[in-house]
Design an enzyme around this catalytic site. Structure first.
Site, PDB file in Angstrom:
ATOM      1  N   VAL A 118       0.902  -1.164  -0.023  1.00 31.41           N
ATOM      2  CA  VAL A 118      -0.060   0.130   0.055  1.00 31.41           C
ATOM      3  C   VAL A 118       0.781   1.381   0.017  1.00 31.41           C
ATOM      4  O   VAL A 118       0.670   1.964  -0.643  1.00 31.41           O
ATOM      5  CB  VAL A 118      -0.922   0.048   1.001  1.00 31.41           C
ATOM      6  N   CYS A 119       1.984   1.397   0.890  1.00 30.29           N
ATOM      7  CA  CYS A 119       2.778   2.261   0.727  1.00 30.29           C
ATOM      8  C   CYS A 119       3.152   3.228  -0.361  1.00 30.29           C
ATOM      9  O   CYS A 119       3.055   4.181  -0.555  1.00 30.29           O
ATOM     10  CB  CYS A 119       4.059   2.084   1.597  1.00 30.29           C
ATOM     11  N   PRO A 120       3.851   2.503  -1.315  1.00 31.12           N
ATOM     12  CA  PRO A 120       4.143   3.160  -2.468  1.00 31.12           C
ATOM     13  C   PRO A 120       2.795   3.835  -3.283  1.00 31.12           C
ATOM     14  O   PRO A 120       3.124   4.807  -4.049  1.00 31.12           O
ATOM     15  CB  PRO A 120       4.838   2.177  -3.443  1.00 31.12           C
ATOM     16  N   GLU A 122       0.680   5.245  -1.804  1.00 32.00           N
ATOM     17  CA  GLU A 122       0.499   6.639  -1.132  1.00 32.00           C
ATOM     18  C   GLU A 122       1.499   7.538  -1.346  1.00 32.00           C
ATOM     19  O   GLU A 122       1.322   8.752  -1.901  1.00 32.00           O
ATOM     20  CB  GLU A 122       0.334   6.427   0.455  1.00 32.00           C
ATOM     21  N   ILE A 123       2.764   7.134  -1.346  1.00 32.74           N
ATOM     22  CA  ILE A 123       4.054   7.865  -1.522  1.00 32.74           C
ATOM     23  C   ILE A 123       4.016   8.729  -2.842  1.00 32.74           C
ATOM     24  O   ILE A 123       3.974   9.736  -3.047  1.00 32.74           O
ATOM     25  CB  ILE A 123       5.199   7.232  -1.191  1.00 32.74           C
TER      26      ILE A 123
END
EC number: 1.11.1.24
Length: 266
Positions: A118-120, A122-123
């Site tokens: 999920v992190c990439p 959002e970033i």
């Protein structure tokens, strides 16, 4: 707090971004995550939220809350200061939160780990919209417990391979976990941060915060809308923004009689 002994100097850039001087470090190494579990609960932040806030009493009622516990990351309190290493433009820099006071708004968001899932999304979403935040005199800062070497390896990885590519804002390294702890988002038994997001105004005061569990990504659109509403009410202290308010839409007077003007128009 993540303290760094060396002094810093600000770097001037065409966009007037507030980043301290670059530091020299050795070549990167990569850390990979294989599994990630969600916590059953996060008590570190909830305990502080039990305290009630009070409205200030002035000749004109204020609808901006000033929290009572100065040591907690509550809306209305000063954001905990920190100084830490970060990666920006594929180089190592130092970032100090208080350097932005009097200059810019800050979107400070935490994410669990590099090289995850999920992190990439959002970033990169925040990076792709960075020019819009710049127009609102706002800097975006991402934070995780990974090292600057891991951050660098991730930005040097292509997006199609799960990497980030070049980003338009710094990724901060919180290897000591002190920043995550001070903002109340650290999952102590896992040593990683929940998806906390804080909007900090130019006075260094937290004006908005959200915390998602690990599997739930955040909305850049809603972050942008909230920031715009915050800036509007700070520029127009006699008004408040109703649900879903966007720039150009009708605001409301926080008064039993004057508010009827808004309600009669909807």
């Amino acid at each position: 707090m993540a303290s760094v002994a060396s002094s810093t100097t600000l770097i001037s850039s065409p966009s007037s971004r507030v980043f301290p001087a670059k530091s020299s470090l050795s070549s990167p190494s990569v850390s990979f995550l294989r599994t990630l579990s969600s916590p059953s609960a996060s008590a570190s932040l909830r305990s502080g939220f039990a305290r009630r806030s009070s409205l200030s009493s002035t000749s004109r009622r204020s609808f901006a809350v000033k929290a009572q516990a100065d040591d907690l990351p509550l809306v209305g309190n000063k954001a905990p200061d920190f100084e830490a290493e970060a990666v920006f433009d594929q180089e190592f820099i130092k970032v100090k939160l208080s350097d932005y006071i009097g200059k810019k708004y800050v979107i400070l968001f935490f994410y669990p780990l590099d090289f995850t899932f999920v992190c990439p999304t959002e970033i990169t979403a925040f990076s792709d919209r960075h020019s819009e935040f710049e127009k609102l005199n706002t800097e975006v800062l991402g934070v995780s417990v990974d090292s600057v070497f891991s951050h660098l390896a991730w930005v040097q990885t292509d997006r199609k391979s799960g990497g980030l590519g070049d980003l338009n804002y710094p990724l901060i390294s919180d290897v000591t976990k002190s920043i995550s702890k001070s903002f109340g988002v650290l999952i102590h038994d896992q040593g990683i941060a929940l998806r906390g997001l804080f909007i900090i105004d130019k006075e260094g005061v937290i004006q908005h915060s959200t915390i998602n569990n690990l599997g739930i990504g955040r909305s850049v659109d809603e972050t942008m809308r909230t920031l715009q509403a915050l800036q509007y009410i700070q520029e127009n202290p006699d008004e408040v923004c109703p649900a879903g308010w966007k720039p150009g839409e009708k605001s409301m007077k926080p008064d039993p009689k004057l508010s009827k003007e808004y309600f009669s128009a909807i």
